[in-house]
Scaffold this motif. Sequence first.
Motif, PDB file in Angstrom:
ATOM      1  N   ASP A 232       3.293  -0.516  -6.847  1.00 39.82           N
ATOM      2  CA  ASP A 232       3.047  -1.721  -6.050  1.00 39.82           C
ATOM      3  C   ASP A 232       2.857  -2.938  -6.950  1.00 39.82           C
ATOM      4  O   ASP A 232       3.416  -4.014  -6.690  1.00 39.82           O
ATOM      5  CB  ASP A 232       1.810  -1.538  -5.170  1.00 39.82           C
ATOM      6  CG  ASP A 232       2.026  -0.546  -4.045  1.00 39.82           C
ATOM      7  OD1 ASP A 232       3.167  -0.081  -3.879  1.00 39.82           O
ATOM      8  OD2 ASP A 232       1.058  -0.230  -3.345  1.00 39.82           O
TER       9      ASP A 232
ATOM     10  N   PRO B 221       5.091  -8.877   2.071  1.00 40.21           N
ATOM     11  CA  PRO B 221       5.535  -8.726   3.466  1.00 40.21           C
ATOM     12  C   PRO B 221       5.748 -10.053   4.178  1.00 40.21           C
ATOM     13  O   PRO B 221       6.552 -10.135   5.108  1.00 40.21           O
ATOM     14  CB  PRO B 221       4.407  -7.914   4.109  1.00 40.21           C
ATOM     15  CG  PRO B 221       3.220  -8.127   3.225  1.00 40.21           C
ATOM     16  CD  PRO B 221       3.769  -8.291   1.842  1.00 40.21           C
TER      17      PRO B 221
ATOM     18  N   GLN C 228       7.607  -7.504   7.592  1.00 43.35           N
ATOM     19  CA  GLN C 228       6.716  -6.361   7.480  1.00 43.35           C
ATOM     20  C   GLN C 228       7.465  -5.032   7.437  1.00 43.35           C
ATOM     21  O   GLN C 228       7.165  -4.160   6.609  1.00 43.35           O
ATOM     22  CB  GLN C 228       5.712  -6.352   8.637  1.00 43.35           C
ATOM     23  CG  GLN C 228       4.617  -5.306   8.483  1.00 43.35           C
ATOM     24  CD  GLN C 228       3.716  -5.549   7.279  1.00 43.35           C
ATOM     25  OE1 GLN C 228       3.152  -6.624   7.141  1.00 43.35           O
ATOM     26  NE2 GLN C 228       3.569  -4.550   6.418  1.00 43.35           N
ATOM     27  N   GLU C 229       8.445  -4.838   8.321  1.00 45.45           N
ATOM     28  CA  GLU C 229       9.137  -3.547   8.353  1.00 45.45           C
ATOM     29  C   GLU C 229       9.972  -3.330   7.101  1.00 45.45           C
ATOM     30  O   GLU C 229      10.038  -2.214   6.564  1.00 45.45           O
ATOM     31  CB  GLU C 229      10.005  -3.450   9.607  1.00 45.45           C
ATOM     32  CG  GLU C 229       9.220  -3.302  10.888  1.00 45.45           C
ATOM     33  CD  GLU C 229      10.142  -3.074  12.073  1.00 45.45           C
ATOM     34  OE1 GLU C 229      10.669  -1.957  12.207  1.00 45.45           O
ATOM     35  OE2 GLU C 229      10.352  -4.014  12.856  1.00 45.45           O
ATOM     36  N   ASN C 230      10.644  -4.379   6.645  1.00 46.23           N
ATOM     37  CA  ASN C 230      11.395  -4.294   5.402  1.00 46.23           C
ATOM     38  C   ASN C 230      10.460  -3.944   4.251  1.00 46.23           C
ATOM     39  O   ASN C 230      10.763  -3.074   3.415  1.00 46.23           O
ATOM     40  CB  ASN C 230      12.106  -5.628   5.153  1.00 46.23           C
ATOM     41  CG  ASN C 230      12.877  -5.674   3.851  1.00 46.23           C
ATOM     42  OD1 ASN C 230      13.320  -4.649   3.327  1.00 46.23           O
ATOM     43  ND2 ASN C 230      13.038  -6.864   3.314  1.00 46.23           N
ATOM     44  N   TYR C 231       9.321  -4.608   4.209  1.00 44.12           N
ATOM     45  CA  TYR C 231       8.321  -4.340   3.167  1.00 44.12           C
ATOM     46  C   TYR C 231       7.835  -2.895   3.227  1.00 44.12           C
ATOM     47  O   TYR C 231       7.728  -2.217   2.195  1.00 44.12           O
ATOM     48  CB  TYR C 231       7.143  -5.297   3.332  1.00 44.12           C
ATOM     49  CG  TYR C 231       5.962  -5.003   2.436  1.00 44.12           C
ATOM     50  CD1 TYR C 231       5.937  -5.447   1.114  1.00 44.12           C
ATOM     51  CD2 TYR C 231       4.872  -4.269   2.912  1.00 44.12           C
ATOM     52  CE1 TYR C 231       4.860  -5.165   0.285  1.00 44.12           C
ATOM     53  CE2 TYR C 231       3.790  -3.989   2.096  1.00 44.12           C
ATOM     54  CZ  TYR C 231       3.786  -4.447   0.788  1.00 44.12           C
ATOM     55  OH  TYR C 231       2.715  -4.161  -0.021  1.00 44.12           O
ATOM     56  N   ASN C 232       7.545  -2.413   4.435  1.00 48.08           N
ATOM     57  CA  ASN C 232       7.059  -1.034   4.573  1.00 48.08           C
ATOM     58  C   ASN C 232       8.086  -0.035   4.060  1.00 48.08           C
ATOM     59  O   ASN C 232       7.740   0.936   3.367  1.00 48.08           O
ATOM     60  CB  ASN C 232       6.724  -0.739   6.033  1.00 48.08           C
ATOM     61  CG  ASN C 232       5.528  -1.517   6.536  1.00 48.08           C
ATOM     62  OD1 ASN C 232       4.759  -2.076   5.758  1.00 48.08           O
ATOM     63  ND2 ASN C 232       5.367  -1.575   7.851  1.00 48.08           N
ATOM     64  N   GLU C 233       9.345  -0.258   4.404  1.00 51.94           N
ATOM     65  CA  GLU C 233      10.398   0.657   3.971  1.00 51.94           C
ATOM     66  C   GLU C 233      10.566   0.608   2.456  1.00 51.94           C
ATOM     67  O   GLU C 233      10.699   1.641   1.793  1.00 51.94           O
ATOM     68  CB  GLU C 233      11.711   0.313   4.666  1.00 51.94           C
ATOM     69  CG  GLU C 233      12.857   1.241   4.304  1.00 51.94           C
ATOM     70  CD  GLU C 233      14.075   1.024   5.165  1.00 51.94           C
ATOM     71  OE1 GLU C 233      15.201   0.996   4.624  1.00 51.94           O
ATOM     72  OE2 GLU C 233      13.914   0.875   6.407  1.00 51.94           O
TER      73      GLU C 233
ATOM     74  N   ARG D  24       8.294  -0.314   0.266  1.00 53.96           N
ATOM     75  CA  ARG D  24       7.090   0.212  -0.381  1.00 53.96           C
ATOM     76  C   ARG D  24       7.094   1.740  -0.388  1.00 53.96           C
ATOM     77  O   ARG D  24       6.709   2.376  -1.382  1.00 53.96           O
ATOM     78  CB  ARG D  24       5.848  -0.310   0.336  1.00 53.96           C
ATOM     79  CG  ARG D  24       4.531  -0.056  -0.390  1.00 53.96           C
ATOM     80  CD  ARG D  24       3.446  -0.912   0.220  1.00 53.96           C
ATOM     81  NE  ARG D  24       2.178  -0.764  -0.489  1.00 53.96           N
ATOM     82  CZ  ARG D  24       1.075  -0.265   0.063  1.00 53.96           C
ATOM     83  NH1 ARG D  24       1.091   0.150   1.328  1.00 53.96           N
ATOM     84  NH2 ARG D  24      -0.042  -0.181  -0.623  1.00 53.96           N
ATOM     85  N   GLN D  25       7.541   2.334   0.695  1.00 58.09           N
ATOM     86  CA  GLN D  25       7.647   3.788   0.735  1.00 58.09           C
ATOM     87  C   GLN D  25       8.651   4.279  -0.306  1.00 58.09           C
ATOM     88  O   GLN D  25       8.421   5.285  -0.980  1.00 58.09           O
ATOM     89  CB  GLN D  25       8.063   4.251   2.126  1.00 58.09           C
ATOM     90  CG  GLN D  25       8.155   5.763   2.260  1.00 58.09           C
ATOM     91  CD  GLN D  25       8.523   6.196   3.668  1.00 58.09           C
ATOM     92  OE1 GLN D  25       8.918   5.385   4.503  1.00 58.09           O
ATOM     93  NE2 GLN D  25       8.400   7.477   3.952  1.00 58.09           N
TER      94      GLN D  25
END
Length: 364
Positions: free
Chosen positions: A249, A256, A261-266, A268-269
């Motif tokens: 990280d 985000p 947010q969703e792009n960031y979550n994907e 980050r995973q």
Amino acid sequence: MNIPAGQPPQHPMSNRMQIFVAVKVRIPNNEPALRLKTCWVCETRGQNTPNAPSAGVEMRKSGVRQGIGLRHWLVRQDEGMFEQFVESNVDVRDSQLFVRVGGEGPPVLLLHGHPRTSATWHRVAPRLVEAGFQVVCPDLRGYGRSSKPEPTPDHSAHSKRATAQDMLGLMNHLGHEQFALAGHDRGSYSALRLALDYPSAVSKLALLDCIPISEHLARANASFATNWWHWFFYAQPEIPERVITADPDSWYQGDPAIMGQENYNEWRQAVRNPETIRAMLEDYRAGLTIDREHEEADRTAEKTLQMPLLVLWSLRDDLEMLYGNPLDIWKDWASDLRGHGVDSRHHMAEEAPDELATTLINFF
């Protein structure tokens, strides 16, 4: 009832539960497929109303877990990235590629860069669909949810030629013998390789924040080494893996608020997966070795791009600072050439999606 996106419906007379809704879709080869979407459903008591789902989705009672005798269903699919796209895993050669496909019309293939996934296109791809294109957004081999090949001593498993062959196989699988192509950052090198190796497959080519790897290295002075030091750090054996996996990280520093947010979550995973980190580093190791050799062989053979080429670069990044107008470098690689700077930092698909989408639509 107005149900906010991403939130369960509220109703004083209802029980709440999470279900999976089977949405019938069609993938480009016309084979039926089912996509699972997380939704919320309300059981409304004491009303004699038909069992009719909203939002035009096909509801399967067998998909409901717990609860019997629902009399009225209030449904809102979570709104987010790529709502009109089909997600699937496609076996191509020695890889399994995660891919998003949306729209109907002339095909466009979009290739992401490092350290992103196909989600980086989430603000651009829907605009291309609205303009009448079918848009294909895969995760490159080694990235995101695509398979991670074992490294080879010569780094060929992560070469741009291997990735280009993946992409050609994917598009052929989807029924496309020719397509428009755009790539950003590391994806631009794979796009360039695909266009050089398979010129009849690419109708038009857009390269974003890119000059050929061999051209970078031929100009590798102190300024380049200072600004692009990560190329040489990533090329070292084992050390980068240990450094980055200790705190991915902090190393990659996604935001985000900028990415979505969703792009960031994907993203980050993905970057928390040590296998993904290793594969991304192998991408860079291939760049300094086998990819450079392939480009230099092309120059020796005087091979050039046969299709129209659009070159875009981020004005708030350092490409222009290092080399002046990138088009001056590309003149030796393509005769049908145009391009300009975009008012953005490096990830233009996330930070300047309107300008980028409009430019690609007009070009393609």
